[in-house]
Motif scaffolding. Structure first.
Motif, PDB file in Angstrom:
ATOM      1  N   GLN A   1      52.244  27.109   7.489  1.00 32.97           N
ATOM      2  CA  GLN A   1      51.332  27.339   8.625  1.00 32.97           C
ATOM      3  C   GLN A   1      50.099  27.956   8.338  1.00 32.97           C
ATOM      4  OE1 GLN A   1      54.434  27.698   8.698  1.00 32.97           O
ATOM      5  NE2 GLN A   1      55.583  26.540  10.189  1.00 32.97           N
ATOM      6  N   MET A   2      50.070  29.318   7.585  1.00 26.26           N
ATOM      7  CA  MET A   2      49.015  29.978   7.173  1.00 26.26           C
ATOM      8  C   MET A   2      48.156  29.016   6.405  1.00 26.26           C
ATOM      9  SD  MET A   2      47.919  32.764   7.741  1.00 26.26           S
ATOM     10  CE  MET A   2      48.345  34.441   7.595  1.00 26.26           C
ATOM     11  N   LYS A   3      48.423  28.164   5.716  1.00 18.47           N
ATOM     12  CA  LYS A   3      47.570  27.301   4.650  1.00 18.47           C
ATOM     13  C   LYS A   3      46.712  26.370   5.699  1.00 18.47           C
ATOM     14  CE  LYS A   3      49.001  27.016  -0.140  1.00 18.47           C
ATOM     15  NZ  LYS A   3      50.711  27.106  -0.205  1.00 18.47           N
ATOM     16  N   GLN A   4      47.517  25.759   6.709  1.00 25.55           N
ATOM     17  CA  GLN A   4      47.179  25.070   7.447  1.00 25.55           C
ATOM     18  C   GLN A   4      45.897  25.473   8.396  1.00 25.55           C
ATOM     19  OE1 GLN A   4      50.435  23.028   9.419  1.00 25.55           O
ATOM     20  NE2 GLN A   4      49.047  21.509  10.587  1.00 25.55           N
ATOM     21  N   LEU A   5      46.259  26.846   8.994  1.00 25.35           N
ATOM     22  CA  LEU A   5      45.197  27.389   9.639  1.00 25.35           C
ATOM     23  C   LEU A   5      43.959  27.691   8.796  1.00 25.35           C
ATOM     24  CD1 LEU A   5      46.477  30.242  11.872  1.00 25.35           C
ATOM     25  CD2 LEU A   5      45.021  28.402  12.332  1.00 25.35           C
ATOM     26  N   THR A   6      44.200  28.173   7.381  1.00 26.84           N
ATOM     27  CA  THR A   6      43.212  28.492   6.743  1.00 26.84           C
ATOM     28  C   THR A   6      42.393  27.305   6.350  1.00 26.84           C
ATOM     29  OG1 THR A   6      44.660  30.063   5.779  1.00 26.84           O
ATOM     30  CG2 THR A   6      42.549  29.589   4.546  1.00 26.84           C
ATOM     31  N   SER A   7      42.923  26.241   5.970  1.00 25.50           N
ATOM     32  CA  SER A   7      42.230  24.966   5.931  1.00 25.50           C
ATOM     33  C   SER A   7      41.299  24.556   6.944  1.00 25.50           C
ATOM     34  CB  SER A   7      42.876  23.802   5.220  1.00 25.50           C
ATOM     35  OG  SER A   7      43.687  23.266   6.066  1.00 25.50           O
TER      36      SER A   7
END
Ligand SMILES: Nc1ncnc2c1ncn2[C@@H]1O[C@H](COP(=O)(O)OP(=O)(O)O)[C@@H](O)[C@H]1O
Ligand SMILES: [Mg+2]
Length: 389
Positions: free
Chosen positions: A33-39
């Motif tokens: 989820q964190m990666k998705q938000l960051t991207s």
């Protein structure tokens, strides 16, 4: 002298690391989820684009904590690149009107902004000026946004979404939104608004498994407990109990209460019996906090189920619906249509207040069975009744 004597703390070394608003440096098992938000957010800085994201998942699935962690990290990262990123987190359960939300946002730029005298349009204009003046990329988090929409409609959301249509400058977008809700997007947003949020910007937070909860509890043990006071089997025991809800908040609360009880008893370590005692305490508080925000007909549904399930392991949805009709009569309410009733059941299942399972092929085709996840029916009935009054 007072009779007050400080209890020496031998189990928990740092209570602040167990509080709800404490956000750990890393959120265990939420890398995806964190990666998705960051991207999603990297173009905000690199290409001056604004973004709109929707986070959904049950209670205690880490939505609020992750959005805050993300905002803190994103702000630092942006500053490293010389961009002025600011964020405001608004809990729409406590601020459920457009002006309430806007006041909270403006207060970020202009502390003690007067709480009356401005229309929402004027407040939006002031916000635009502030953003331009400070050259800000603003991220607004609307937590529990479904409460705002239910209470006040989607006008504010619409205005904030269109904020960058009148760009502060030709090539710069300045306002991004993170919307959070326990409920599914289709349950409370109209199709036109949903269509403005890309599918790939809808991030789902599933319930935590037992092993994931074990790792979350383990992280708090390391942060907040004296070494050697909570052994691995106790972490597993707590995780197993919390797995029924898949709820990290419940798990952390259970850990804290177990630690307190062990300390009060003067024990050297948290023992299984401390956890059992804490469990009874924690259920009661958590259940109440889950029931309290439910709309009236969901409470009536819960009341109906708690009454008929008392002497049984499960009930069918048909039985539940009949009982619901009776409860409505008792409270002088018109029962909602069948499809609404189903939505209530599913929602109550999502937040872990009811268990729903398919029974396989029954005499009349496939049916769904309702169970109670470990809350005694009598206690549930009592709580719902007191909250209905
Ligand atoms: N993956 C995680 N790692 C560590 N702590 C977590 C994690 N997910 C949730 N928590 C903690 O559990 C509690 C509940 O999480 P929260 O973000 O408030 O849930 P939600 O907003 O989905 O209801 C908070 O104290 C939070 O810090
Ligand atoms: Mg939350």
């Amino acid at each position: 002298m007072t009779g007050f004597e400080e209890v020496p703390q031998r189990i928990i070394s740092d209570y602040s690391k167990l509080e709800f608003d404490y956000v750990p440096d890393t959120l265990v098992h939420r890398d995806a989820q964190m990666k998705q938000l960051t991207s999603i957010f990297s173009p905000v800085v690199d290409a001056n684009r604004s973004q709109k994201v929707f986070l959904t998942g049950g209670v205690g699935s880490g939505k609020s904590a992750l959005s805050k962690r993300f905002c803190l990290d994103f702000r630092d990262w942006g500053r490293g690149k010389g961009k002025n990123i600011e964020f405001v987190i608004v809990n729409c359960r406590s601020r459920n009107t457009p002006s309430g939300v806007l006041l909270k946002i403006l207060d970020r730029f202009q502390p003690n902004f007067p709480d009356r005298g401005f229309s929402t349009t004027e407040m939006l204009e002031i916000l635009r000026k502030q953003i331009t003046r400070d050259n800000v990329f603003l991220v607004i988090v609307l937590d529990e946004v479904d409460v705002l929409i239910k209470k006040s409609g989607s006008d504010l959301l619409y205005s904030l979404s269109r904020f960058d249509d009148e760009k502060v400058s030709e090539h710069r977008h300045s306002l991004s939104l993170i919307l959070i809700s326990q409920r599914q997007i289709h349950d409370f947003l109209d199709a036109a608004t949903i269509s403005t949020i890309k599918r790939s910007n809808q991030i789902r937070f599933d319930r935590y498994s037992k092993d994931e909860l074990g790792d979350i509890v383990g992280q708090r043990v390391d942060l907040a407990f004296f070494p050697g006071t909570v052994e691995d089997d106790i972490v597993g025991f707590i995780a197993g109990i919390a797995a029924e809800f898949g709820d990290a908040r419940f798990a952390i609360e259970l850990l804290e209460n177990s630690g307190r009880i062990a300390n009060e008893e003067g024990a050297e370590q948290v023992m299984p019996e401390h956890v059992r005692t804490a469990k009874a305490m924690t259920y009661s508080v958590v259940t109440e906090s889950k029931i309290e925000p439910l709309e009236k007909h969901m409470k009536l549904t819960l009341l109906a189920v708690s009454r008929i399930i008392r002497k049984k392991t499960n009930v069918s949805t048909g039985e539940a619906e009949e009982a619901y009709a009776l409860v409505c009569e008792e409270f002088g309410e018109e029962p909602r249509a069948h499809t609404r009733f189903w939505e209530y059941l599913n929602y109550l299942g999502d937040v872990g207040l009811l268990g729903l399972s398919a029974s396989g092929k029954g005499r009349v085709g496939k049916t769904t069975l309702i169970t109670l996840p470990d809350i005694p029916a009598g206690i549930l009935e009592e709580k719902v009744l007191s909250l209905l009054k």
